[in-house]
Design a protein around this motif. Structure first.
Motif, PDB file in Angstrom:
ATOM      1  N   VAL A 138      23.203   5.390  44.393  1.00  0.00           N
ATOM      2  CA  VAL A 138      22.611   6.855  44.067  1.00  0.00           C
ATOM      3  C   VAL A 138      22.229   7.327  45.351  1.00  0.00           C
ATOM      4  N   GLY A 139      21.231   6.505  45.996  1.00  0.00           N
ATOM      5  CA  GLY A 139      20.507   6.945  47.220  1.00  0.00           C
ATOM      6  C   GLY A 139      21.594   7.099  48.176  1.00  0.00           C
ATOM      7  N   LEU A 140      22.567   6.442  48.539  1.00  0.00           N
ATOM      8  CA  LEU A 140      23.274   6.710  49.439  1.00  0.00           C
ATOM      9  C   LEU A 140      24.305   7.701  49.322  1.00  0.00           C
ATOM     10  N   GLU A 144      22.063  10.731  49.902  1.00  0.00           N
ATOM     11  CA  GLU A 144      22.159  10.889  51.482  1.00  0.00           C
ATOM     12  C   GLU A 144      23.221  11.491  52.397  1.00  0.00           C
ATOM     13  N   LEU A 145      24.417  11.086  51.574  1.00  0.00           N
ATOM     14  CA  LEU A 145      25.727  11.514  52.002  1.00  0.00           C
ATOM     15  C   LEU A 145      26.002  13.137  51.792  1.00  0.00           C
ATOM     16  N   THR A 146      25.525  13.388  50.591  1.00  0.00           N
ATOM     17  CA  THR A 146      25.713  15.008  50.193  1.00  0.00           C
ATOM     18  C   THR A 146      24.612  15.938  50.322  1.00  0.00           C
ATOM     19  N   GLY A 147      23.529  15.448  50.879  1.00  0.00           N
ATOM     20  CA  GLY A 147      22.355  16.248  51.143  1.00  0.00           C
ATOM     21  C   GLY A 147      21.605  16.683  50.088  1.00  0.00           C
TER      22      GLY A 147
END
Length: 204
Positions: free
Chosen positions: A196-198, A201-204
């Motif tokens: 979920v954290g990744l 981070e990828l989707t802002g």
């Protein structure tokens, strides 16, 4: 891994026959043929040592493997093909064993090994996929299992013998370290939080 479902029994183990366990589909890639020869070699090296090998899983090789175990003078009575086991019953199977054995020709991340480790089982396996990392033989950490490099039955038989004759307290510490590794790095909720954290981070 669901470390609540896959966990040690918590009960003090009673004396029992030393038990190896393998959980994998009975397919050529899983290496059961080689493991049968390795266990036959173990019997030749240690004819007076008592043990059993539980083979969990089903597949097209079952008839051939069963016939090999039955017809082999060395393996008769030492190998049990228990067939397919539902996922919710696997923890019970692992808790009845002393060591997990993998014979695969290749793996990415073998879930069966991780689930067995979560149940306090040390393991034996080839240098495939992430098993090198799981063994952590290049660090000061307590090992979680034993690797074999060459897929030769006599050499794998030697590794099986080392596990069988290892000091029970040392083997127990390998199993406890195995569970610690899974809880620390492969626990289901922890991995979900990382994913979920990744994504955030990828989707802002």
């Amino acid at each position: 891994v669901d470390t609540g479902m896959f966990s040690p029994s918590g009960a003090h183990p009673s004396p029992r026959l030393f038990t190896f366990v393998t959980a994998a589909s009975l397919l050529p890639v899983k290496g059961h043929r080689m493991l049968l020869r390795a266990f036959s070699n173990l019997r030749a090296k240690a004819p007076d040592d008592a043990f059993r090998w539980l083979v969990v899983g089903d597949g097209p090789l079952r008839a051939e493997l069963t016939q090999t175990a039955v017809s082999s003078r060395r393996l008769r009575g030492y190998v049990s093909f228990v067939g397919e086991v539902s996922h919710d019953r696997l923890p019970e199977v692992y808790r009845s064993a002393d060591a997990f054995v993998l014979g695969s020709l290749h793996e990415a991340q073998c879930m069966a090994v991780l689930e067995a480790m979560a149940c306090d089982l040390p393991w034996i396996g080839p240098r495939v996929g992430a098993l090198d990392d799981l063994a952590r033989l290049d660090t000061d950490e307590t090992p979680t299992g034993m690797l074999f490099s060459a897929r030769k039955p006599d050499l794998v038989g030697d590794v099986l013998l080392r596990m069988l004759r290892a000091d029970p307290h040392q083997r127990g510490e390998w199993g406890r370290q195995a569970r610690r590794r899974v809880v620390r790095e492969y626990e289901l909720e922890e991995q979900t939080d990382r994913l979920v954290g990744l994504l955030r981070e990828l989707t802002g």
